[in-house]
Design an enzyme around this catalytic site. Structure first.
Site, PDB file in Angstrom:
ATOM      1  N   LEU A  80       0.831  -1.208   0.000  1.00 57.96           N
ATOM      2  CA  LEU A  80       0.000   0.000   0.000  1.00 57.96           C
ATOM      3  C   LEU A  80       0.864   1.256   0.000  1.00 57.96           C
ATOM      4  O   LEU A  80       0.640   2.196   0.752  1.00 57.96           O
ATOM      5  CB  LEU A  80      -0.938  -0.016   1.216  1.00 57.96           C
ATOM      6  CG  LEU A  80      -1.861  -1.239   1.293  1.00 57.96           C
ATOM      7  CD1 LEU A  80      -2.564  -1.291   2.645  1.00 57.96           C
ATOM      8  CD2 LEU A  80      -2.873  -1.229   0.161  1.00 57.96           C
ATOM      9  N   GLY A  81       1.879   1.264  -0.883  1.00 56.33           N
ATOM     10  CA  GLY A  81       2.744   2.426  -1.027  1.00 56.33           C
ATOM     11  C   GLY A  81       2.088   3.482  -1.896  1.00 56.33           C
ATOM     12  O   GLY A  81       0.869   3.609  -1.952  1.00 56.33           O
ATOM     13  N   MET A 115       1.598   3.814  -5.151  1.00 56.48           N
ATOM     14  CA  MET A 115       0.640   3.319  -6.124  1.00 56.48           C
ATOM     15  C   MET A 115      -0.400   2.419  -5.476  1.00 56.48           C
ATOM     16  O   MET A 115      -1.604   2.574  -5.712  1.00 56.48           O
ATOM     17  CB  MET A 115       1.354   2.593  -7.269  1.00 56.48           C
ATOM     18  CG  MET A 115       2.098   3.530  -8.200  1.00 56.48           C
ATOM     19  SD  MET A 115       2.803   2.713  -9.659  1.00 56.48           S
ATOM     20  CE  MET A 115       1.324   2.271 -10.564  1.00 56.48           C
ATOM     21  N   GLY A 116       0.049   1.479  -4.664  1.00 57.07           N
ATOM     22  CA  GLY A 116      -0.883   0.538  -4.066  1.00 57.07           C
ATOM     23  C   GLY A 116      -1.954   1.214  -3.227  1.00 57.07           C
ATOM     24  O   GLY A 116      -3.139   0.862  -3.297  1.00 57.07           O
ATOM     25  N   ASN A 126       6.509  -4.264 -11.076  1.00 60.41           N
ATOM     26  CA  ASN A 126       7.339  -4.181 -12.283  1.00 60.41           C
ATOM     27  C   ASN A 126       8.230  -5.408 -12.419  1.00 60.41           C
ATOM     28  O   ASN A 126       9.416  -5.303 -12.712  1.00 60.41           O
ATOM     29  CB  ASN A 126       8.200  -2.915 -12.255  1.00 60.41           C
ATOM     30  CG  ASN A 126       7.407  -1.693 -12.681  1.00 60.41           C
ATOM     31  OD1 ASN A 126       6.345  -1.806 -13.279  1.00 60.41           O
ATOM     32  ND2 ASN A 126       7.919  -0.519 -12.366  1.00 60.41           N
ATOM     33  N   SER A 166       0.741   1.464 -15.306  1.00 54.13           N
ATOM     34  CA  SER A 166       1.362   2.771 -15.516  1.00 54.13           C
ATOM     35  C   SER A 166       0.386   3.849 -15.077  1.00 54.13           C
ATOM     36  O   SER A 166      -0.811   3.744 -15.301  1.00 54.13           O
ATOM     37  CB  SER A 166       1.720   2.967 -17.000  1.00 54.13           C
ATOM     38  OG  SER A 166       2.349   4.214 -17.204  1.00 54.13           O
ATOM     39  N   LYS A 201       4.699  -3.851 -20.619  1.00 57.02           N
ATOM     40  CA  LYS A 201       5.041  -2.716 -19.757  1.00 57.02           C
ATOM     41  C   LYS A 201       6.538  -2.430 -19.811  1.00 57.02           C
ATOM     42  O   LYS A 201       6.969  -1.267 -19.748  1.00 57.02           O
ATOM     43  CB  LYS A 201       4.608  -3.014 -18.318  1.00 57.02           C
ATOM     44  CG  LYS A 201       4.969  -1.924 -17.290  1.00 57.02           C
ATOM     45  CD  LYS A 201       4.366  -0.580 -17.643  1.00 57.02           C
ATOM     46  CE  LYS A 201       4.361   0.375 -16.459  1.00 57.02           C
ATOM     47  NZ  LYS A 201       5.625   0.520 -15.758  1.00 57.02           N
ATOM     48  N   HIS A 229       7.066  -0.519 -22.898  1.00 55.41           N
ATOM     49  CA  HIS A 229       6.518   0.823 -22.637  1.00 55.41           C
ATOM     50  C   HIS A 229       7.538   1.688 -21.904  1.00 55.41           C
ATOM     51  O   HIS A 229       7.787   2.840 -22.262  1.00 55.41           O
ATOM     52  CB  HIS A 229       5.240   0.674 -21.805  1.00 55.41           C
ATOM     53  CG  HIS A 229       4.741   1.932 -21.164  1.00 55.41           C
ATOM     54  ND1 HIS A 229       5.294   2.458 -20.008  1.00 55.41           N
ATOM     55  CD2 HIS A 229       3.732   2.774 -21.501  1.00 55.41           C
ATOM     56  CE1 HIS A 229       4.651   3.565 -19.671  1.00 55.41           C
ATOM     57  NE2 HIS A 229       3.696   3.772 -20.558  1.00 55.41           N
ATOM     58  N   GLU A 266       9.618   5.045 -22.937  1.00 58.42           N
ATOM     59  CA  GLU A 266       9.588   6.200 -22.034  1.00 58.42           C
ATOM     60  C   GLU A 266      11.000   6.756 -21.821  1.00 58.42           C
ATOM     61  O   GLU A 266      11.208   7.982 -21.814  1.00 58.42           O
ATOM     62  CB  GLU A 266       8.966   5.745 -20.716  1.00 58.42           C
ATOM     63  CG  GLU A 266       8.858   6.775 -19.625  1.00 58.42           C
ATOM     64  CD  GLU A 266       8.345   6.114 -18.361  1.00 58.42           C
ATOM     65  OE1 GLU A 266       9.126   6.033 -17.382  1.00 58.42           O
ATOM     66  OE2 GLU A 266       7.191   5.669 -18.335  1.00 58.42           O
TER      67      GLU A 266
END
Length: 331
Positions: free
Chosen positions: A15-16, A18-19, A93, A119, A171, A174, A178
């Site tokens: 739950l950082g 992003m999470g 990732n 992303s 990804k 991707h 990037e």
């Protein structure tokens, strides 16, 4: 968000930045999310076992922890807790080769596996997350309400890329692209700044945001960074690589596909660790803008920057909950 989606219970591990935001976005869409993190202050339960016990069958558990050993260990522990018909989703990732090994391990317990490249960075809570996922269609169907909740509104932004591994491979490519796009913007910025012909480099970049073929969200974020620090004087010219750029170059070699732009961009990041490069200041600034990635502050006269990790976080990253223990990586 708009219309509430088909009800679903899902477990979320990690739950950082992003999470944590993904948990909130799914809850806003009407899903029931049980979250677990090493940090008890953000967890809904105190263990993986408690998370699994809280879910109805078939159980779906989504992992958002750093790639490599942390993800492998989490998958291994879940293999001992889940059963036939359940599904594990790796949204970090991870390298696509890890997906194949994870899927084989879980298949021994008749547990399905889906790999999902995500992303969206710190902006995903409001804008949605681009999702690239791989796996069996039946397993995908069990996770579909979560995909629908997380994706951006509109027709695009979510794709079943293929079999297990296809999501993270997509990804990976991707992120390789990037690298090359950021490098091109950064080199252009340095050239405009150094040539001393252009009176306002920031305004030139801003003008490109409309009507040009190089307009993009990354360009918007570059302008944000220049507005905050016009000469990027507060950022040292040091940019990390998350690993996926390296993997993209390696995959190009394995498949005899030339990737000169991506390779050059990766190598430029290596160079940044030797010299204080203006170009890499721009790359570091963009990474901080879209993902809340820590940036190194420039060293003050007569001394080093605050420790080797002397990092300044943007207000955006702070608001998004940057700095939690469980983080998957770049973009």
């Amino acid at each position: 968000m708009g219309t509430r989606l088909r009800p679903m219970d899902i477990g979320l591990v990690g739950l950082g930045k992003m999470g944590g935001n993904m948990r909130e976005r799914m809850r806003r869409a009407g899903l029931t999310v049980v979250g677990y993190d090493r940090n008890p202050d953000v967890s809904d339960v105190d263990s993986l076992e408690a998370l699994v016990d809280a879910l109805p069958s078939p159980k779906v558990v989504w992992i958002m922890v750093p790639a490599g050993d942390p993800t492998r260990a989490t998958v291994k522990e879940l293999a001992g807790l889940l059963g036939e018909g359940d599904v594990v989703v790796d949204g970090g990732n991870s390298r696509w080769t890890d997906d194949i090994a994870n899927a084989e391990l879980l298949a021994e317990k008749q547990v399905g596996y889906v790999d999902c490249g995500v992303s969206g960075g710190v902006w995903g809570l409001e804008n949605g997350y681009a999702l690239m996922y791989g796996g069996d269609a039946d397993d995908i169907a069990k996770v579909q309400p979560a995909f629908d909740a997380l994706k951006p509104e509109g027709e695009f932004g979510s794709v079943h890329a293929g079999k297990v591994g296809a999501g993270h491979f997509s990804k990976m490519v991707h992120n390789g692209i990037e690298y090359a796009i950021m490098q091109a913007y950064a080199e252009g910025w340095e050239l405009l700044d150094k040539a001393e012909l252009t009176d306002n480099v920031t305004e030139v970049f801003r003008s490109w945001r409309e009507g040009t073929v190089i307009r993009s969200w990354l360009l918007d974020l570059m302008v944000n960074a220049l507005d905050a620090d016009p000469g990027l004087s507060q950022i040292s010219g040091y940019a990390e690589d998350s690993g996926e750029g390296r993997w993209t170059v390696e995959a190009g070699i394995e498949n005899a596909v030339a990737t000169p732009a991506i390779t050059a961009a990766l190598y430029a990041r290596f160079v940044s660790r030797q010299d204080d490069s203006p170009t890499m200041k721009a790359v570091a600034a963009m990474r901080n803008q879209f993902g809340g990635h820590a940036v190194r502050s420039a060293a003050p006269k007569g001394g080093d920057a605050e420790g080797s990790a002397g990092a300044e976080q943007s207000e955006t990253s702070k608001k998004a909950g940057a700095g939690s223990a469980e983080e998957p990586g770049e973009s």
